[in-house]
Design a protein around this motif. Structure first.
Motif, short mmCIF file in Angstrom:
data_model
loop_
_atom_site.label_atom_id
_atom_site.label_comp_id
_atom_site.label_asym_id
_atom_site.label_seq_id
_atom_site.Cartn_x
_atom_site.Cartn_y
_atom_site.Cartn_z
N LYS A 72 144.36 70.33 -62.79
CA LYS A 72 143.88 69.99 -61.45
C LYS A 72 144.25 68.54 -61.12
N ARG A 73 144.04 67.63 -62.07
CA ARG A 73 144.34 66.22 -61.85
C ARG A 73 145.84 65.98 -61.63
N VAL A 74 146.67 66.68 -62.41
CA VAL A 74 148.12 66.53 -62.24
C VAL A 74 148.56 67.02 -60.87
N HIS A 75 147.97 68.12 -60.41
CA HIS A 75 148.30 68.62 -59.08
C HIS A 75 147.85 67.65 -58.00
N GLU A 76 146.72 67.01 -58.20
CA GLU A 76 146.20 66.07 -57.19
C GLU A 76 146.95 64.75 -57.20
N THR A 77 147.23 64.20 -58.38
CA THR A 77 147.80 62.85 -58.48
C THR A 77 149.28 62.84 -58.83
N GLY A 78 149.77 63.92 -59.39
CA GLY A 78 151.16 63.95 -59.84
C GLY A 78 151.37 63.18 -61.13
N ARG A 79 150.28 62.80 -61.80
CA ARG A 79 150.39 62.01 -63.03
C ARG A 79 149.67 62.69 -64.18
N ILE A 80 150.17 62.39 -65.37
CA ILE A 80 149.52 62.85 -66.59
C ILE A 80 149.33 61.64 -67.49
N TYR A 81 148.19 61.55 -68.13
CA TYR A 81 147.87 60.37 -68.91
C TYR A 81 147.98 60.67 -70.40
N ASP A 82 148.45 59.65 -71.14
CA ASP A 82 148.62 59.80 -72.58
C ASP A 82 147.31 60.17 -73.27
N ALA A 83 146.20 59.59 -72.82
CA ALA A 83 144.89 59.86 -73.43
C ALA A 83 144.53 61.34 -73.29
N ASP A 84 144.85 61.92 -72.13
CA ASP A 84 144.56 63.33 -71.92
C ASP A 84 145.39 64.21 -72.85
N LEU A 85 146.67 63.86 -72.97
CA LEU A 85 147.54 64.63 -73.86
C LEU A 85 147.09 64.49 -75.31
N GLU A 86 146.67 63.30 -75.71
CA GLU A 86 146.19 63.07 -77.07
C GLU A 86 144.94 63.90 -77.34
N ASP A 87 144.03 63.95 -76.37
CA ASP A 87 142.81 64.74 -76.53
C ASP A 87 143.15 66.23 -76.70
N LEU A 88 144.08 66.73 -75.88
CA LEU A 88 144.49 68.13 -75.99
C LEU A 88 145.14 68.39 -77.35
N GLN A 89 145.97 67.47 -77.81
CA GLN A 89 146.64 67.64 -79.10
C GLN A 89 145.62 67.67 -80.24
N GLN A 90 144.63 66.78 -80.20
CA GLN A 90 143.61 66.76 -81.24
C GLN A 90 142.79 68.05 -81.24
N THR A 91 142.44 68.52 -80.05
CA THR A 91 141.69 69.77 -79.95
C THR A 91 142.52 70.93 -80.48
N HIS A 92 143.80 70.93 -80.15
CA HIS A 92 144.70 71.97 -80.63
C HIS A 92 144.77 71.96 -82.16
N GLU A 93 144.84 70.79 -82.75
CA GLU A 93 144.87 70.68 -84.21
C GLU A 93 143.56 71.18 -84.82
N ARG A 94 142.43 70.85 -84.18
CA ARG A 94 141.13 71.33 -84.67
C ARG A 94 141.05 72.85 -84.57
N LEU A 95 141.64 73.42 -83.51
CA LEU A 95 141.67 74.89 -83.38
C LEU A 95 142.45 75.52 -84.52
N TRP A 96 143.59 74.95 -84.85
CA TRP A 96 144.38 75.49 -85.95
C TRP A 96 143.65 75.34 -87.28
N ASP A 97 142.96 74.22 -87.47
CA ASP A 97 142.17 74.04 -88.69
C ASP A 97 141.08 75.11 -88.78
N ALA A 98 140.41 75.36 -87.66
CA ALA A 98 139.36 76.38 -87.63
C ALA A 98 139.95 77.76 -87.93
#
Length: 110
Positions: A72-98
């Motif tokens: 939603k934020r990318v559609h509104e602002t046209g930007r993506i933030y490194d912190a958001d991508l890092e959070d998604l990557q960490q969550t993805h890694e936790r999902l694989w660990d689980a």
């Protein structure tokens, strides 16, 4: 001899019937009713209590929510933030660990 007066009917797929018949052979019986009675009375039901699975479902919800907010934020602002991508990557890694923890726990069941 015990008089059995209650009749119960079950519906099976051909595959289920074949599986039951294979188990009957392993048990050494040809009497379907006796086998089903024995299994229903003395058999056991496995109920898996995997806290890892509950954690994984929670992580999936969290990840989906974050991804929706990020989209939603990318559609509104046209930007993506490194912190958001890092959070998604960490969550993805936790999902694989689980997922690995769940598979490990399941492989130990016999």
């Amino acid at each position: 001899m015990v008089e059995r007066e209650v009749i119960k009917t079950i519906r099976l797929t051909p595959v289920e019937l074949q599986m039951i018949q294979e188990k009957m052979k392993q048990y050494g019986t040809q009497n379907f009713s006796a086998f089903v009675r024995k299994m229903a009375i003395d058999g056991y039901v496995v109920r898996l209590e995997l806290p890892e699975l509950k954690e994984m479902v929670s992580l999936l919800r969290y990840s989906s929510n974050n991804l929706n907010q990020l989209t939603k934020r990318v559609h509104e602002t046209g930007r993506i933030y490194d912190a958001d991508l890092e959070d998604l990557q960490q969550t993805h890694e936790r999902l694989w660990d689980a997922a690995r923890d769940i598979l490990s726990a399941l492989s130990k069941l016999k």
